[in-house]
Design a protein around this motif. Structure first.
Motif, short mmCIF file in Angstrom:
data_model
loop_
_atom_site.label_atom_id
_atom_site.label_comp_id
_atom_site.label_asym_id
_atom_site.label_seq_id
_atom_site.Cartn_x
_atom_site.Cartn_y
_atom_site.Cartn_z
N ASP A 22 0.83 -1.20 0.00
CA ASP A 22 0.00 0.00 0.00
C ASP A 22 0.87 1.26 0.00
O ASP A 22 0.64 2.20 -0.76
CB ASP A 22 -0.92 0.01 1.22
CG ASP A 22 -2.38 -0.18 0.84
OD1 ASP A 22 -2.72 0.10 -0.33
OD2 ASP A 22 -3.17 -0.61 1.69
N ARG A 23 1.87 1.26 0.85
CA ARG A 23 2.72 2.43 0.95
C ARG A 23 3.59 2.58 -0.29
O ARG A 23 3.86 3.70 -0.75
CB ARG A 23 3.59 2.34 2.20
CG ARG A 23 2.79 2.31 3.50
CD ARG A 23 3.69 2.47 4.71
NE ARG A 23 4.32 3.79 4.73
CZ ARG A 23 3.76 4.86 5.29
NH1 ARG A 23 2.56 4.78 5.84
NH2 ARG A 23 4.41 6.01 5.29
N LEU A 24 4.03 1.48 -0.86
CA LEU A 24 4.87 1.56 -2.06
C LEU A 24 4.08 2.05 -3.27
O LEU A 24 4.61 2.77 -4.12
CB LEU A 24 5.49 0.19 -2.34
CG LEU A 24 6.48 -0.32 -1.29
CD1 LEU A 24 6.98 -1.71 -1.68
CD2 LEU A 24 7.66 0.64 -1.14
N LEU A 117 2.39 -5.35 -10.21
CA LEU A 117 2.27 -4.82 -11.57
C LEU A 117 3.11 -3.56 -11.74
O LEU A 117 3.74 -3.36 -12.79
CB LEU A 117 0.80 -4.52 -11.89
CG LEU A 117 -0.16 -5.71 -11.93
CD1 LEU A 117 -1.55 -5.24 -12.35
CD2 LEU A 117 0.34 -6.78 -12.89
N ILE A 118 3.13 -2.72 -10.72
CA ILE A 118 3.96 -1.51 -10.78
C ILE A 118 5.43 -1.88 -10.87
O ILE A 118 6.19 -1.30 -11.65
CB ILE A 118 3.69 -0.61 -9.55
CG1 ILE A 118 2.28 -0.04 -9.61
CG2 ILE A 118 4.73 0.53 -9.47
CD1 ILE A 118 1.88 0.74 -8.37
N GLU A 119 5.84 -2.88 -10.08
CA GLU A 119 7.24 -3.30 -10.10
C GLU A 119 7.62 -3.84 -11.47
O GLU A 119 8.70 -3.54 -12.00
CB GLU A 119 7.51 -4.35 -9.02
CG GLU A 119 8.96 -4.79 -9.00
CD GLU A 119 9.33 -5.58 -7.76
OE1 GLU A 119 10.48 -6.04 -7.70
OE2 GLU A 119 8.50 -5.71 -6.85
N ILE A 120 6.77 -4.63 -12.07
CA ILE A 120 7.05 -5.18 -13.41
C ILE A 120 7.17 -4.03 -14.42
O ILE A 120 8.07 -4.03 -15.27
CB ILE A 120 5.94 -6.16 -13.82
CG1 ILE A 120 6.00 -7.41 -12.93
CG2 ILE A 120 6.08 -6.55 -15.29
CD1 ILE A 120 4.75 -8.26 -12.97
N ALA A 121 6.27 -3.06 -14.32
CA ALA A 121 6.33 -1.91 -15.23
C ALA A 121 7.62 -1.12 -15.02
O ALA A 121 8.26 -0.68 -15.99
CB ALA A 121 5.11 -1.01 -15.03
N ASP A 122 8.00 -0.94 -13.76
CA ASP A 122 9.26 -0.26 -13.46
C ASP A 122 10.43 -0.97 -14.10
O ASP A 122 11.31 -0.35 -14.71
CB ASP A 122 9.49 -0.21 -11.95
CG ASP A 122 8.66 0.85 -11.23
OD1 ASP A 122 8.06 1.69 -11.93
OD2 ASP A 122 8.63 0.82 -9.99
N HIS A 206 11.55 -1.48 -4.66
CA HIS A 206 11.57 -2.91 -4.99
C HIS A 206 12.29 -3.71 -3.90
O HIS A 206 11.87 -4.82 -3.55
CB HIS A 206 12.27 -3.14 -6.33
CG HIS A 206 11.62 -2.42 -7.47
ND1 HIS A 206 12.08 -2.51 -8.77
CD2 HIS A 206 10.53 -1.61 -7.52
CE1 HIS A 206 11.31 -1.78 -9.56
NE2 HIS A 206 10.37 -1.22 -8.82
N MET A 207 13.38 -3.16 -3.39
CA MET A 207 14.14 -3.86 -2.36
C MET A 207 13.35 -3.97 -1.07
O MET A 207 13.40 -4.98 -0.37
CB MET A 207 15.49 -3.19 -2.13
CG MET A 207 16.45 -3.36 -3.30
SD MET A 207 18.12 -2.74 -2.99
CE MET A 207 17.84 -0.97 -3.01
N LYS A 208 12.60 -2.93 -0.75
CA LYS A 208 11.77 -2.98 0.45
C LYS A 208 10.72 -4.08 0.34
O LYS A 208 10.49 -4.84 1.28
CB LYS A 208 11.09 -1.62 0.69
CG LYS A 208 10.32 -1.56 2.01
CD LYS A 208 9.82 -0.15 2.27
CE LYS A 208 9.09 -0.09 3.61
NZ LYS A 208 9.96 -0.43 4.76
N PHE A 209 10.10 -4.19 -0.84
CA PHE A 209 9.11 -5.23 -1.06
C PHE A 209 9.75 -6.62 -0.99
O PHE A 209 9.20 -7.54 -0.36
CB PHE A 209 8.44 -5.02 -2.41
CG PHE A 209 7.37 -6.03 -2.72
CD1 PHE A 209 6.15 -6.00 -2.06
CD2 PHE A 209 7.57 -7.02 -3.68
CE1 PHE A 209 5.16 -6.92 -2.34
CE2 PHE A 209 6.59 -7.95 -3.97
CZ PHE A 209 5.37 -7.90 -3.30
#
Length: 305
Positions: A22-24, A117-122, A206-209
């Motif tokens: 949520d925060r990311l 999905l955001i991470e993949i797009a990044d 990404h590292m936090k996740f």
């Protein structure tokens, strides 16, 4: 914010993948950047500027480095920067497939799925950024050996849970180390600094996740699984770190490949820089039980510990 409140905030935030996601998501909405619009890709390169800080070159401080003229040193740093970036593309493609697989038939309404999905797009945008950067820097790209490519396919197909996200974390942390050390150096080409700055900023999310996914996966893990997972992650980390700087960069900059590889292998300065910058990674792995004695052997071989 005081140190105490920062510590309390970190404890409050690390409540599990859904809360962290949520925060990311909110952070990405505020802070995401686009290299395609930020960088003038047609601007000529200053011939006197490096591709990475010279201190982060694999040959810096060696006898071979002292023999090289300035122009060759600059060219080598540009090829090494391109090698790190394009080998980074290789691992980012592995990462994307593992994240997609992890969320396949998942709970699509949840923050964890949406963040994925955001991470993949990044990662797709980062790969495009690295590809254009490498083309501008040296007009070529570097890839791991065929054998390492096969190992990557195996890791991509079979890694799950803490092994998948632990491997992702090690790769991202090492890329972060190499880029963070160069992103504010005025001796480095401006567009390379911008690439590094964007990647460091967005990879921090990404590292936090990944850390949160590793923590979640390690809950109630038994001794045998912990030993196996720790070893696989460490071997994967060793392979990734060993592949980032391709031996071809030396031949492509007019150096004797065998002598340059020997100098890199014995370069205590570069090894010290890597170990000093990876302290937090090693501390995290230890805190979740993934720094076993066999794993530590491979981290030492990779000069991360």
């Amino acid at each position: 914010m005081t140190a105490t409140s920062e510590s309390m905030g970190e404890t409050r935030l690390d409540q599990g993948p859904q809360e962290v996601s949520d925060r990311l998501i909110a952070s990405a909405a505020r802070l995401s950047r686009n290299a395609m619009t930020e960088i003038d890709w047609d601007q000529p390169m200053d011939p006197d500027l490096y591709g990475c800080s010279p201190e982060w070159c694999t040959l810096y401080g060696t006898e071979l480095w002292e023999e090289m003229p300035l122009e060759q040193r600059i060219e080598l740093t540009r090829h090494e920067s391109a090698s790190v970036a394009t080998n980074g593309i290789w691992f980012e493609m592995i990462l994307q497939e593992m994240v997609i697989r992890d969320q396949y038939l998942g709970k699509y309404h949840t923050p964890e799925f949406q963040w994925s999905l955001i991470e993949i797009a990044d990662e797709a945008r980062h790969s495009l950024m690295f590809a254009k950067g490498s083309d501008k820097l040296v007009g070529t790209s570097y890839r791991p050996s065929k054998f390492v490519g096969l190992l990557g396919k195996g890791f991509m197909m079979f890694a799950r849970g803490e092994v998948a996200y632990g491997g992702i974390l090690v790769a991202e942390e090492v890329l972060d180390v190499l880029q963070r050390g160069c992103m504010s150096d005025p001796r480095v080409l401006p567009f390379v600094r911008t690439i590094n700055e964007i990647h460091v900023l967005e990879e921090s999310r990404h590292m936090k996740f990944a850390r949160e996914e590793v923590r979640e996966s390690m809950k109630n893990v038994g001794w045998i699984r912990r030993q196996i997972s720790a070893l696989i992650i460490a071997i994967a980390g060793f392979v990734i770190v060993s592949s980032l700087h391709s031996p071809d960069v030396y031949a492509n900059t007019g150096l004797d490949r065998k002598r340059a590889m020997s100098a890199k292998k014995n370069n205590k300065h570069f090894h010290s820089m890597m170990r000093g910058s990876c302290v937090h990674l090693i501390e995290f792995l230890s805190s979740v039980g993934l720094l076993t004695r066999p794993a530590a052997f491979f981290y030492r071989r990779a000069n991360l510990y």
